[in-house]
Scaffold this active site. Structure first.
Site, short mmCIF file in Angstrom:
data_model
loop_
_atom_site.label_atom_id
_atom_site.label_comp_id
_atom_site.label_asym_id
_atom_site.label_seq_id
_atom_site.Cartn_x
_atom_site.Cartn_y
_atom_site.Cartn_z
CD1 TRP A 1 -5.73 1.94 7.63
CD2 TRP A 1 -4.03 0.52 7.97
NE1 TRP A 1 -5.23 1.60 6.41
CE2 TRP A 1 -4.19 0.73 6.58
CE3 TRP A 1 -3.02 -0.34 8.42
CZ2 TRP A 1 -3.38 0.11 5.63
CZ3 TRP A 1 -2.22 -0.96 7.47
CH2 TRP A 1 -2.41 -0.73 6.10
CG HIS B 1 -1.05 -6.30 5.06
ND1 HIS B 1 -1.15 -5.71 6.30
CD2 HIS B 1 -2.15 -5.89 4.39
CE1 HIS B 1 -2.26 -4.97 6.37
NE2 HIS B 1 -2.88 -5.07 5.21
CD GLU C 1 -8.52 1.02 2.12
OE1 GLU C 1 -7.38 0.94 2.62
OE2 GLU C 1 -9.48 0.32 2.51
CD1 TRP C 2 -6.57 -2.74 1.12
CD2 TRP C 2 -5.11 -3.68 -0.30
NE1 TRP C 2 -5.45 -3.13 1.84
CE2 TRP C 2 -4.55 -3.70 1.01
CE3 TRP C 2 -4.36 -4.21 -1.35
CZ2 TRP C 2 -3.28 -4.23 1.28
CZ3 TRP C 2 -3.10 -4.74 -1.08
CH2 TRP C 2 -2.58 -4.76 0.22
CE1 TYR D 1 -9.67 0.36 9.85
CE2 TYR D 1 -9.29 -1.99 10.01
CZ TYR D 1 -8.83 -0.72 9.72
OH TYR D 1 -7.54 -0.53 9.32
CD GLN E 1 -2.92 -1.16 2.30
OE1 GLN E 1 -2.60 -1.85 3.26
NE2 GLN E 1 -4.03 -0.46 2.28
CG ASN F 1 -3.58 -7.59 7.79
OD1 ASN F 1 -3.69 -7.08 8.90
ND2 ASN F 1 -4.34 -7.22 6.77
CD GLU F 2 -8.05 -6.94 8.06
OE1 GLU F 2 -8.46 -6.95 6.90
OE2 GLU F 2 -8.24 -6.02 8.83
CD GLU G 1 -4.92 -2.97 9.57
OE1 GLU G 1 -6.00 -2.63 9.04
OE2 GLU G 1 -4.11 -3.72 8.99
C1 PNW Z 1 -7.89 -3.63 6.52
N1 PNW Z 1 -14.21 -5.00 5.65
O1 PNW Z 1 -8.74 -4.08 5.53
C2 PNW Z 1 -6.49 -3.92 5.99
O2 PNW Z 1 -5.71 -4.66 6.87
C3 PNW Z 1 -5.77 -2.72 5.49
O3 PNW Z 1 -4.80 -3.11 4.57
C4 PNW Z 1 -6.76 -1.74 4.92
O4 PNW Z 1 -6.18 -0.67 4.24
C5 PNW Z 1 -7.61 -1.24 6.08
O5 PNW Z 1 -8.20 -2.31 6.80
C6 PNW Z 1 -8.71 -0.26 5.67
O6 PNW Z 1 -9.60 -0.89 4.77
C7 PNW Z 1 -10.10 -4.25 5.65
O7 PNW Z 1 -14.81 -5.07 4.56
C8 PNW Z 1 -10.81 -4.29 4.47
O8 PNW Z 1 -14.83 -5.17 6.74
C9 PNW Z 1 -12.17 -4.54 4.48
C10 PNW Z 1 -12.82 -4.77 5.67
C11 PNW Z 1 -12.12 -4.73 6.87
C12 PNW Z 1 -10.75 -4.47 6.85
#
Ligand code: PNW
Length: 450
Positions: A403, A124, A410-411, A299, A23, A168-169, A356
């Site tokens: 984060w 990641h 952002e993907w 989040y 990223q 990661n995730e 994060e």
């Molecule tokens: C995380 N959702 O991604 C990642 O670890 C990061 O790389 C990313 O930039 C950040 O959060 C913000 O998006 C997520 O759909 C992506 O719930 C999607 C979800 C949660 C986390």
């Protein structure tokens, strides 16, 4: 135990910021780096907002020294970053790219000069494309290759790194990538394949833990970063709390549930039916080997209540409910409290780091040298209050990583969506700390919510 609401955090509480290699680094084809699935995905029409690529990103590859100087100037002493697998093994496996290891050695040297402690994520999401071409996470071969890559990295940096995060995730690089096709490689596999992919991710986590135990040295600590589906009780009454707890347990059965249980439960296997994953004999010895901490990316989460029949039910969000610009990110600061509390209660986790937490918005212009992101300040403050509540209730949270340090790729949302506390002008690479950066600096300095 309860603390007065303006009390300081425990001495030694870890305040940090987080990013990920793909990223921020850019230099996508520099010094021998191989193609990742995100490099490929971003070049397919319609996959990433605006056709944005990872080629330059924040150009951190060439600017890390000034980025660490800025980080240090904000008082940030802990930084979670990730290592790019295709920089180390351009084809995922086989030939090592020494220039990739040299880059991270320079990076860690610079961090040490600036007094910043690294927390290193081994994976990641930037899987080498060459491995995807041979089956990606569907294939056991990728698991073995990841084990070799993790071993190489841990051996190379054991003298400098004490904190390792395996993956990661898992949900995001499995379900969102191979289930929904939203993230790279952007495909939709059948249920049996997806369950096998989850399993392969779990074994990969286990292999990374093993690498750290074997080669990380006596002080090394290791854990997984998970984005558990956190369920938040609509009212904090016994009935709704019980409903949220039960919903959380069911939703996390295939990942944290399996890890803590030392195997797949009958309940999970019944749910899978004929699509259950194939498990090799020693897999769960690896998967469930003890770790030192759990990382949680927190989040948002659904609001849950006890329905009329006592069964948990999610409450639908009305259109007026506040959201960040990321459509999935509705405001739910209690995710910090319930995310940590449910993990502690359900899995007996003894040390949690929030690896994060943050929010993404689109329009954050620099005006007269300032970025007035009062919305992010408000977001952070609300979440930090819930963190304080968790600690006051005795939940073992030992650190918090925001984060993100700076706006980045952002993907699938490309550069439109900004999560940073430092603004990046992607045309000039100018960095501007936002109001929220100054706010977070004040939090760190006072070691309390300000
Ligand atoms: C995380 N959702 O991604 C990642 O670890 C990061 O790389 C990313 O930039 C950040 O959060 C913000 O998006 C997520 O759909 C992506 O719930 C999607 C979800 C949660 C986390």
């Amino acid at each position: 135990m309860s603390l007065p609401c303006n009390s300081t955090f425990p001495a030694g509480f870890i305040w940090g910021v987080a990013t990920a290699a793909a990223q921020i680094e850019g230099a996508a084809f520099t010094d021998g780096k191989g193609e990742s699935i995100w490099d490929r995905f971003a070049r397919q029409p319609g996959k990433v907002h605006g056709g944005d690529t990872l080629d330059v990103a924040c150009d951190h590859y060439h600017r890390f020294d000034e980025d660490f100087a800025l980080m240090a100037s904000l008082g940030v002493k802990h930084y979670r970053l990730s290592i790019s697998w295709p920089r180390i093994y351009p084809d995922g496996d086989g030939e090592l790219n020494q220039a990739g290891l040299d880059f991270y050695a320079r990076l860690f040297d610079a961090m040490a000069r600036h007094g910043i402690t690294p927390w290193v994520t081994l994976f990641h999401w930037d899987l080498p494309q060459a491995l995807e071409d041979r089956g990606g996470w569907r294939a056991r071969e990728t698991v073995e290759a990841f084990g070799r890559y993790a071993t190489t990295v841990v051996q190379a940096f054991a003298d400098r790194i004490e904190h390792w995060i395996t993956l990661n995730e898992i949900r995001c690089f499995t379900q969102l990538a191979y289930g929904y096709g939203l993230k790279a490689p952007g495909v939709k596999v059948d249920a049996a394949t997806l369950n096998q992919i989850y399993h392969h991710a779990l074994v990969s986590h286990g292999l990374a833990v093993q690498a750290v135990r074997q080669y990380g040295g006596p002080r090394a600590q290791v854990g997984l970063t998970d984005n558990s589906d956190v369920c938040i009780p609509v009212t904090e009454t016994p009935a709704d709390i019980a409903a949220a707890r039960e919903w959380y347990r069911r939703k996390n059965l295939h990942l944290l549930g399996a890890i803590s249980n030392g195997g797949y439960s009958d309940e999970y296997l019944e749910r899978c039916g004929k699509d259950a994953p194939k498990v090799a004999a020693d897999d769960f010895a690896l998967i469930s080997a003890p770790t030192d901490f759990l990382g949680l990316n927190l989040y948002t989460g659904p609001f849950v209540r006890a329905g009329a029949d006592g069964e948990p039910e999610e409450v639908l969000l009305p259109s007026a409910y506040p959201k960040a610009d990321s459509p999935w990110l509705h405001w739910a600061p209690q995710v910090i409290y319930w995310g940590t509390r449910l993990a502690h209660e359900t899995y007996g986790v003894k040390s949690i780091y929030i690896t994060e937490n943050g929010c993404g918005y689109n329009d954050e212009p620099v005006v007269a040298g300032e970025v007035n992101d009062l919305h992010r300040r408000e977001f952070l403050r609300a979440h930090l209050r819930e963190l304080q509540r968790a600690i006051a209730d005795g939940i073992p949270v030992d650190g918090y990583f925001l984060w993100s340090f700076m706006d980045n790729f952002e993907w699938e949302d490309g550069y439109e969506r900004r999560f940073g506390i430092v603004h990046v002008d992607f045309a000039t690479q100018q960095r501007t700390p936002k109001l929220s950066a100054h706010y977070y600096a004040a939090v760190i300095s006072a070691n309390r919510v300000v």
